[in-house]
Motif scaffolding. Structure first.
Motif, PDB file in Angstrom:
ATOM      1  N   ARG A  80       0.814  -1.221   0.000  1.00 44.84           N
ATOM      2  CA  ARG A  80       0.000   0.000   0.000  1.00 44.84           C
ATOM      3  C   ARG A  80       0.846   1.268   0.000  1.00 44.84           C
ATOM      4  NH1 ARG A  80      -3.530  -3.485  -1.461  1.00 44.84           N
ATOM      5  NH2 ARG A  80      -5.717  -2.916  -1.165  1.00 44.84           N
ATOM      6  N   THR A 111      -6.521   3.511   4.456  1.00 42.18           N
ATOM      7  CA  THR A 111      -6.872   2.152   4.048  1.00 42.18           C
ATOM      8  C   THR A 111      -6.608   1.210   5.207  1.00 42.18           C
ATOM      9  OG1 THR A 111      -6.375   0.318   2.548  1.00 42.18           O
ATOM     10  CG2 THR A 111      -4.562   1.851   3.016  1.00 42.18           C
ATOM     11  N   TYR A 116     -12.330   4.649   5.448  1.00 42.74           N
ATOM     12  CA  TYR A 116     -11.786   3.927   4.298  1.00 42.74           C
ATOM     13  C   TYR A 116     -12.726   3.965   3.090  1.00 42.74           C
ATOM     14  CZ  TYR A 116      -9.742   1.901   8.561  1.00 42.74           C
ATOM     15  OH  TYR A 116      -9.167   1.723   9.787  1.00 42.74           O
ATOM     16  N   ASP A 146     -11.601   1.937   0.053  1.00 44.78           N
ATOM     17  CA  ASP A 146     -11.470   0.491   0.207  1.00 44.78           C
ATOM     18  C   ASP A 146     -12.677  -0.240  -0.380  1.00 44.78           C
ATOM     19  OD1 ASP A 146      -9.029   0.664   1.395  1.00 44.78           O
ATOM     20  OD2 ASP A 146      -9.707   0.135   3.424  1.00 44.78           O
ATOM     21  N   GLU A 149     -12.377  -2.108  -5.161  1.00 45.63           N
ATOM     22  CA  GLU A 149     -11.210  -2.962  -5.273  1.00 45.63           C
ATOM     23  C   GLU A 149     -10.386  -2.584  -6.509  1.00 45.63           C
ATOM     24  OE1 GLU A 149     -10.141  -7.735  -4.991  1.00 45.63           O
ATOM     25  OE2 GLU A 149     -12.195  -7.075  -5.439  1.00 45.63           O
TER      26      GLU A 149
END
Length: 454
Positions: A45, A105, A293, A296, A299
């Motif tokens: 990440r 995230t 998030y 998130d 995807e």
């Protein structure tokens, strides 16, 4: 074993050599190190090359990672470095605990959160992730596992927090979680017409709320220039501790042949986002996933930037310069023909990190994401670097892919201390192109930087 081991920015995409963590640990314990070095790799990440070691090998830290113990009376969890924040939240939620600090995230590993000393929407209250790390076990190429705390091996403790994985492998850590009244967040959205209005709101918002962050319409000009929304929040009192992950409703299933994020599409998105959110001024309840998030839920959203990837530029500007420099940075990006999908503005407080190389310091942090347009993007990023350094700020190394050695040293003169404590068997592409390029006898960084970019 090999794999892509991509960073989230996806600028340099090719296969990289990985090693199983058990094999790597065994080799380190007997002093059998790889000639080109090692580097722990979490969940990819990081946006730049601080998580890459293309000449050597990456240790795949998620394999076999687990949570070992949790004490609900103290909130201290004992977990392997490869455990993700999402896994930790699900584990601790039934006990009424949550991560003390979280980035944008939940798919980061705990070891990565330490190595990058991540920050979140509550820096003004809780500081960085490293402020809540009680201890960790660090394996170095001397074959020893070093127990690190504020008082035991304190130099290694400080160098490892925010040390980008260069001091060795964090095997496991003890982290103090925060007791909360609910995972839900009571949120308030406050629109602002310009950045001056935001700066007038920011300090009071931090004093009154646990969490605060602003979204800015980077493309807006004329009477709309600098508009945005300030989002503040606090844990609700409804006792909801359900941390079940929502199914990912959206997915970018393949690599796009072009960037879907350009001035036209982002101009439409920004206008819609501002107009929708400016009507949500009444306090309202939102679940923790949506508040902390939001991306998130999509995807592989980084595929929207196209095959060339994206650059993220995050800087910190001291408070006395922020009102003039940050608007100028937004204007510079527009003048360069670049559109930022995510333009985020936060105020950092005065809670000091125990980490030697932690990025946050008092002031305002501006984050922008740009699709990679080659030389044009690099010229813009160099310009943003100059504006940052001239203002007495710094660029976030954990999200960088291309800053110059001089720009790095201008923001982080402490790098020599980290170099002295760096494990000689551990190195990253970022460290090679910045610190190691400077050498031990580098000249005064500010003068070098000014001459090199005159």
């Amino acid at each position: 074993m090999s794999g892509t081991f991509e960073s989230f920015g996806r600028i340099r995409r090719h296969k990289r050599r990985g090693v199983d963590p058990n094999s790597a640990m065994e080799a380190l314990r007997v002093g059998r190190c790889e000639p080109a070095g090692l580097l722990a790799f979490g969940n990819g990440r990081s946006y730049g090359d601080s998580c890459h070691n293309d000449a050597g090998s990456l240790i795949a830290m998620q394999r076999g990672a687990q949570i070992h113990a949790f004490d609900p009376t103290t909130g201290i969890v004992d977990a392997d470095a490869g455990v993700t924040l999402a896994e930790l939240i699900e584990y601790a939620a039934p006990y009424g605990f949550f991560a003390p600090v979280t980035p944008g995230t939940r798919f980061v590993t705990l070891g990565g959160a330490v190595a990058n000393d991540v920050h979140g929407k509550n820096h003004h209250k809780r500081g960085t992730f490293g402020c809540h790390v009680e201890s960790f076990e660090l394996l170095r190429s001397d074959g020893k596992t070093h127990h690190c705390t504020v008082t035991q091996n304190p130099h290694l403790y400080a160098a490892t927090i925010g040390g980008m994985g260069l001091t060795g492998v964090i095997l496991r850590l003890r982290l103090k979680l925060t007791k909360v009244s609910s995972l839900d967040i009571e949120q308030r959205v406050t629109p602002f017409a310009n950045l001056s209005e935001y700066f007038d709101l920011a300090e009071a918002a931090d004093e009154e709320n646990e969490f605060a962050v602003a979204w800015v319409d980077q493309l807006a000009t004329g009477r709309f220039e600098g508009r945005g929304v300030l989002m503040t929040g606090n844990h609700a009192d409804n006792g909801n501790f359900s941390a079940k992950r929502s199914r990912l409703p959206l997915r970018v299933p393949f690599d796009l042949p072009f960037s879907a994020l350009n001035r036209t599409t982002l101009g439409l998105f920004n206008s819609a986002y501002f107009n929708v959110n400016k009507r949500k001024t009444a306090p309202h309840l939102t679940n923790y996933q949506s508040f902390f998030y939001p991306l998130d839920s999509i995807e592989h959203w980084n595929r929207l930037y196209g095959p060339a990837g994206l650059y993220q530029h995050q800087c910190i500007i001291p408070s006395d310069a922020a009102r003039s420099v940050i608007p100028a940075m937004l204007a510079a990006s527009r003048d360069a023909g670049h559109a930022s999908f995510l333009t985020v503005l936060k105020r950092f407080g005065h809670v000091r990190s125990p980490g030697l190389m932690s990025f946050p310091q008092p002031g305002y942090t501006l984050t922008m994401d740009f699709p990679n347009q080659g030389e044009a993007t690099l010229r813009l990023l160099d310009r943003l670097d100059r504006m940052t350094v001239d203002a007495g700020g710094r660029i976030n190394p954990y999200k960088d892919q291309r800053m110059s050695p001089a720009a790095f040293e201008a923001g982080f003169p402490e790098w020599r201390q980290l170099e002295r404590l760096r494990d000689p068997a551990f190195v990253s592409d970022f460290w090679r192109r910045t610190a190691l390029a400077l050498g031990a006898d580098a000249a005064a960084p500010m003068a070098q930087y000014a001459r090199g970019h005159a």
